[in-house]
Design a protein around this motif. Structure first.
Motif, PDB file in Angstrom:
ATOM      1  N   VAL A  81      -1.030  -1.867   5.165  1.00  0.00           N
ATOM      2  CA  VAL A  81      -1.214  -0.417   5.271  1.00  0.00           C
ATOM      3  C   VAL A  81      -0.856   0.233   3.938  1.00  0.00           C
ATOM      4  O   VAL A  81      -1.605   1.060   3.400  1.00  0.00           O
ATOM      5  N   ALA A  82       0.286  -0.165   3.377  1.00  0.00           N
ATOM      6  CA  ALA A  82       0.734   0.402   2.104  1.00  0.00           C
ATOM      7  C   ALA A  82      -0.243   0.080   0.978  1.00  0.00           C
ATOM      8  O   ALA A  82      -0.557   0.943   0.157  1.00  0.00           O
ATOM      9  N   GLN A  83      -0.740  -1.155   0.928  1.00  0.00           N
ATOM     10  CA  GLN A  83      -1.690  -1.523  -0.130  1.00  0.00           C
ATOM     11  C   GLN A  83      -2.984  -0.742   0.011  1.00  0.00           C
ATOM     12  O   GLN A  83      -3.580  -0.329  -0.989  1.00  0.00           O
ATOM     13  N   ASN A  84      -3.422  -0.497   1.236  1.00  0.00           N
ATOM     14  CA  ASN A  84      -4.623   0.301   1.476  1.00  0.00           C
ATOM     15  C   ASN A  84      -4.430   1.728   0.948  1.00  0.00           C
ATOM     16  O   ASN A  84      -5.342   2.320   0.372  1.00  0.00           O
ATOM     17  N   ARG A 104       7.499   3.383   6.713  1.00  0.00           N
ATOM     18  CA  ARG A 104       8.620   3.210   7.626  1.00  0.00           C
ATOM     19  C   ARG A 104       8.115   3.190   9.065  1.00  0.00           C
ATOM     20  O   ARG A 104       7.242   3.975   9.426  1.00  0.00           O
ATOM     21  N   LYS A 105       8.679   2.289   9.837  1.00  0.00           N
ATOM     22  CA  LYS A 105       8.246   2.071  11.212  1.00  0.00           C
ATOM     23  C   LYS A 105       9.484   2.151  12.120  1.00  0.00           C
ATOM     24  O   LYS A 105      10.138   1.144  12.377  1.00  0.00           O
ATOM     25  N   ALA A 118      11.063  -1.049   7.299  1.00  0.00           N
ATOM     26  CA  ALA A 118      10.257  -0.423   6.251  1.00  0.00           C
ATOM     27  C   ALA A 118       9.912  -1.444   5.184  1.00  0.00           C
ATOM     28  O   ALA A 118      10.586  -2.475   5.033  1.00  0.00           O
ATOM     29  N   ILE A 119       8.850  -1.154   4.454  1.00  0.00           N
ATOM     30  CA  ILE A 119       8.509  -1.915   3.246  1.00  0.00           C
ATOM     31  C   ILE A 119       8.234  -0.901   2.151  1.00  0.00           C
ATOM     32  O   ILE A 119       7.944   0.275   2.414  1.00  0.00           O
TER      33      ILE A 119
END
Length: 127
Positions: A81-84, A104-105, A118-119
């Motif tokens: 998701v972050a890379q997208n 963050r989840k 989170a990442i």
């Protein structure tokens, strides 16, 4: 912008979205909340000295690009998701030289009473 990057940044924090990203069946079916923190490296010297909106990257347009990247494709991993999101920002805004994004989840399917999983990705535009 041929000069070295100055360290300026546009910051968006605590952007909340509801999404269906995840590995577990319940995550994909019921969805959950996600929060995104974002910093975009952009030389802001021109808008700072001219006070002209045409000289900067609109944070409203950055938000729209993040929202589209978050919602346009379901992913299993928040890393993807972050890379997208990063890819969408680099493709949309040539002025953005680097991106730091945290996804963050808070309702991650782990037995925690409080907190969140989170990442964070840090990416620089390829030359």
């Amino acid at each position: 912008m041929g000069k070295k990057f100055s360290g300026d940044r546009i910051i968006l924090k605590d952007l909340g979205f509801y999404g269906y990203h995840g590995l577990m069946h319940e995550e994909m079916k019921l969805g959950q909340r996600f929060f995104i923190d974002l910093k975009c490296g952009v030389d802001l010297s021109a808008p700072a000295s001219t006070d002209q909106v045409s000289q900067t990257v609109s944070y409203a347009e950055i938000y729209d690009a993040v929202k589209f990247a978050f919602e346009n494709k379901r992913m299993h991993l928040i890393e993807a998701v972050a890379q997208n999101i990063v890819d969408g920002l680099f493709n949309t805004f040539p002025e953005v030289q680097w991106v730091k994004v945290r996804v963050r989840k808070p309702e991650a399917p782990i037995a925690m009473v409080r907190g969140e999983a989170a990442i964070e990705l840090r990416r620089h535009r390829s030359s």
